[in-house]
Design a protein around this motif. Structure first.
Motif, PDB file in Angstrom:
ATOM      1  N   LEU A   1     -12.877 -34.947   6.229  1.00  0.00           N
ATOM      2  CA  LEU A   1     -14.072 -35.665   7.291  1.00  0.00           C
ATOM      3  C   LEU A   1     -15.672 -35.943   5.836  1.00  0.00           C
ATOM      4  O   LEU A   1     -16.778 -36.174   5.771  1.00  0.00           O
ATOM      5  CB  LEU A   1     -14.357 -34.577   8.654  1.00  0.00           C
ATOM      6  CG  LEU A   1     -13.867 -34.442   9.773  1.00  0.00           C
ATOM      7  CD1 LEU A   1     -14.109 -33.903  10.237  1.00  0.00           C
ATOM      8  CD2 LEU A   1     -14.496 -36.099  10.214  1.00  0.00           C
TER       9      LEU A   1
ATOM     10  N   HIS B   1     -14.940 -39.182   4.061  1.00  0.00           N
ATOM     11  CA  HIS B   1     -14.925 -40.272   5.068  1.00  0.00           C
ATOM     12  C   HIS B   1     -16.730 -40.009   4.842  1.00  0.00           C
ATOM     13  O   HIS B   1     -17.399 -41.054   4.720  1.00  0.00           O
ATOM     14  CB  HIS B   1     -15.193 -40.109   6.303  1.00  0.00           C
ATOM     15  CG  HIS B   1     -15.060 -41.328   7.907  1.00  0.00           C
ATOM     16  ND1 HIS B   1     -15.910 -40.870   8.389  1.00  0.00           N
ATOM     17  CD2 HIS B   1     -14.888 -42.479   7.857  1.00  0.00           C
ATOM     18  CE1 HIS B   1     -16.095 -42.211   9.141  1.00  0.00           C
ATOM     19  NE2 HIS B   1     -15.592 -43.174   8.434  1.00  0.00           N
ATOM     20  N   THR B   2     -17.603 -38.618   5.153  1.00  0.00           N
ATOM     21  CA  THR B   2     -19.305 -39.094   4.873  1.00  0.00           C
ATOM     22  C   THR B   2     -19.556 -39.692   3.985  1.00  0.00           C
ATOM     23  O   THR B   2     -20.692 -40.620   3.806  1.00  0.00           O
ATOM     24  CB  THR B   2     -19.234 -37.775   5.440  1.00  0.00           C
ATOM     25  OG1 THR B   2     -18.813 -36.977   7.130  1.00  0.00           O
ATOM     26  CG2 THR B   2     -21.066 -36.920   5.493  1.00  0.00           C
TER      27      THR B   2
ATOM     28  N   ASN C   1     -15.286 -39.562  16.842  1.00  0.00           N
ATOM     29  CA  ASN C   1     -17.170 -38.599  15.636  1.00  0.00           C
ATOM     30  C   ASN C   1     -17.519 -39.037  15.496  1.00  0.00           C
ATOM     31  O   ASN C   1     -18.183 -38.848  14.891  1.00  0.00           O
ATOM     32  CB  ASN C   1     -16.317 -38.508  14.688  1.00  0.00           C
ATOM     33  CG  ASN C   1     -15.077 -37.183  14.900  1.00  0.00           C
ATOM     34  OD1 ASN C   1     -15.609 -35.888  15.163  1.00  0.00           O
ATOM     35  ND2 ASN C   1     -14.561 -37.138  14.316  1.00  0.00           N
TER      36      ASN C   1
ATOM     37  N   GLY D   1     -18.725 -40.837  12.443  1.00  0.00           N
ATOM     38  CA  GLY D   1     -19.169 -39.768  11.507  1.00  0.00           C
ATOM     39  C   GLY D   1     -20.444 -39.801  11.551  1.00  0.00           C
ATOM     40  O   GLY D   1     -21.122 -39.322  10.548  1.00  0.00           O
TER      41      GLY D   1
ATOM     42  N   SER E   1     -10.738 -43.172  10.901  1.00  0.00           N
ATOM     43  CA  SER E   1     -11.750 -41.684  10.570  1.00  0.00           C
ATOM     44  C   SER E   1     -13.401 -42.259  11.485  1.00  0.00           C
ATOM     45  O   SER E   1     -14.479 -41.394  11.132  1.00  0.00           O
ATOM     46  CB  SER E   1     -11.823 -41.737   9.885  1.00  0.00           C
ATOM     47  OG  SER E   1     -10.554 -40.544   9.236  1.00  0.00           O
TER      48      SER E   1
ATOM     49  N   TRP F   1      -9.294 -41.057   4.415  1.00  0.00           N
ATOM     50  CA  TRP F   1      -9.217 -40.687   5.778  1.00  0.00           C
ATOM     51  C   TRP F   1      -8.806 -41.582   6.390  1.00  0.00           C
ATOM     52  O   TRP F   1      -8.517 -41.937   8.204  1.00  0.00           O
ATOM     53  CB  TRP F   1     -11.063 -40.407   5.891  1.00  0.00           C
ATOM     54  CG  TRP F   1     -11.510 -41.824   5.305  1.00  0.00           C
ATOM     55  CD1 TRP F   1     -11.287 -43.359   5.799  1.00  0.00           C
ATOM     56  CD2 TRP F   1     -12.111 -42.648   4.427  1.00  0.00           C
ATOM     57  NE1 TRP F   1     -11.933 -44.195   5.584  1.00  0.00           N
ATOM     58  CE2 TRP F   1     -12.987 -43.635   4.704  1.00  0.00           C
ATOM     59  CE3 TRP F   1     -12.504 -41.326   3.349  1.00  0.00           C
ATOM     60  CZ2 TRP F   1     -13.331 -44.753   3.250  1.00  0.00           C
ATOM     61  CZ3 TRP F   1     -13.401 -42.334   2.171  1.00  0.00           C
ATOM     62  CH2 TRP F   1     -14.012 -43.748   2.106  1.00  0.00           C
TER      63      TRP F   1
END
Length: 311
Positions: A105, A108-109, A136, A139, A236, A302
Motif C-alpha cells: 500500500l 502503491h501510494t 481501496n 488508493g 491495488s 503492489w
C-alpha cells in the motif's frame, strides 16, 4: 448481492462491522453474518451519516471514538503484515479476496502520487466517486493523505447534480470514477452549461471500463480533463495511465485524442506483456506491434501474487 456479502464476511472471518446508518436496512437482510446467527461478526458499530436510523442493539461508532484509550500504544507492524483485504467479483465463481500488505500500500501510494500518474499535491481537493471497497477507493484516500490534500467524500448522493454541486462548493480539482458517472455529468453539463462554476482543468480519472473518445472530447468542451487509467483489485489497482508524452506535442488533435482514449503506459515499477497459446501447446509472448492479441500478464511490487485462502 446479499449472498455474496455473506460469503465475503464469512470467508474473511470478519469480527467487527462498521456500517453507515443508511445501510442498516441492508444489514438486516444479509444472512448468517452476525454471531447470534452463527456468523463471525461479534459486534456492529453504526456511523451516523444520515441521522435517520435507530441503531437498536448495535453500538455507536462515534461513542467508540470518544471512549478510546488515550494511553493506547500504537504497534509498529512488519511492513509485510496484512493491512487490508478487498474482494473482487470480476472473476468466475465466488468473489476472490486480495490481501494488501503495509508495504504494497505504501509503494502503491508513492506510485500514484507521481506527476505522470495521479499527480496529487497539497493544493488539490480530491473527491473520489469510487467507494472504499472498490480496490481501496483506488488508493486515493492514502494518496491524498500523503500529499496533505483536502479529501471530500460524497456519501450516497452520486447523481450528477449532487456531484456537480459538491464540485462547485468544495472547489474540487481532482476526481475519479467509472465512465457511467462521467457520462451522467456530461449530460447534465450539456443540458445546463452555465449552472455550475467548476474549477478550471478539473482532472477526472476514469477506470473500471473503457471511456469512449466522445466522452473525453465532450468533457473537454466544459473545461474538464479526463485521464484514462487501467487496473484491477489485484493490482491495488493502479496498472497503467494515459498521459500524453512530450513527443506528441506537435501531433494532431485527433491523434492526441486517440492516445488519451487508450489505457496508457504502465506506471513505474509495473511491467506488462501479453502471451498467446500456440497450436503446439506452447505459450509465446506476442509482438509489441499494436495489433497482436493475447492474455495480459502484469507484475509489480503492489500486484497480488495470489488470492486470500484460495489456492
Amino acid at each position: 448481492a446479499r449472498d455474496e456479502l455473506s460469503y465475503i464476511v464469512n470467508h474473511a472471518k470478519d469480527r467487527f462491522l462498521l456500517v453507515d446508518d443508511l445501510l442498516l436496512p441492508l444489514l438486516a437482510k444479509i444472512p448468517g453474518i452476525l454471531a447470534k446467527d452463527g456468523g463471525p461478526i461479534e459486534r456492529v458499530f453504526v456511523a451516523d451519516v444520515g441521522g435517520i436510523q435507530e441503531i437498536g442493539a448495535f453500538s455507536s461508532f462515534e461513542e467508540l471514538l470518544k471512549d478510546g484509550d488515550a494511553g493506547f500504544a500504537r504497534p509498529v507492524p512488519d511492513e509485510r503484515r496484512a493491512a487490508g483485504l478487498c474482494y473482487t467479483s470480476g472473476t468466475t465463481g465466488k468473489p476472490k479476496g486480495v490481501l494488501y500488505s503495509h508495504r504494497s500500500l505504501v509503494l502503491h501510494t508513492l506510485g500514484t502520487g507521481l506527476a505522470d500518474a495521479f499527480g496529487i499535491c497539497q493544493r488539490d481537493t480530491v473527491l473520489p466517486v469510487v467507494p472504499m471497497f472498490h480496490a481501496n477507493c483506488w488508493g486515493l484516500a492514502f494518496t491524498a493523505t500523503m500529499a496533505g490534500a483536502k479529501l471530500v467524500l460524497p456519501g450516497p448522493m452520486l447523481d450528477p447534480e449532487s456531484l456537480l454541486e459538491l464540485y462547485e462548493k468544495e472547489r474540487v480539482t481532482f476526481s475519479a470514477g467509472v465512465p457511467t458517472i462521467w457520462l451522467g455529468i456530461l449530460q447534465a453539463l450539456d443540458k445546463e452549461p452555465k449552472r455550475w462554476s467548476l474549477t478550471p482543468d478539473l482532472r477526472m480519472v476514469v477506470g473500471g471500463a473503457a471511456a469512449p473518445e466522445s466522452l473525453i472530447r465532450g468533457l473537454d468542451q466544459h473545461g474538464l480533463r479526463v485521464i484514462h487509467a487501467w487496473g484491477m483489485t489485484e493490482t491495488s489497482p493502479m496498472g497503467t495511465i494515459a498521459t500524453v508524452k512530450s513527443t506528441l506535442a506537435d501531433a494532431s488533435e485527433d491523434d492526441r485524442y486517440r492516445v488519451r482514449a487508450k489505457q496508457g503506459m504502465p506506471v513505474p515499477f509495473v511491467e506488462i506483456r501479453a502471451r498467446r497459446s500456440e497450436d503446439s501447446g506452447e505459450s509465446t509472448v506476442v509482438p509489441w506491434d499494436g495489433k497482436a492479441m493475447g492474455e495480459l500478464e502484469i507484475r509489480g511490487p503492489w500486484v497480488a501474487a495470489g488470492y486470500f485462502e484460495n489456492d
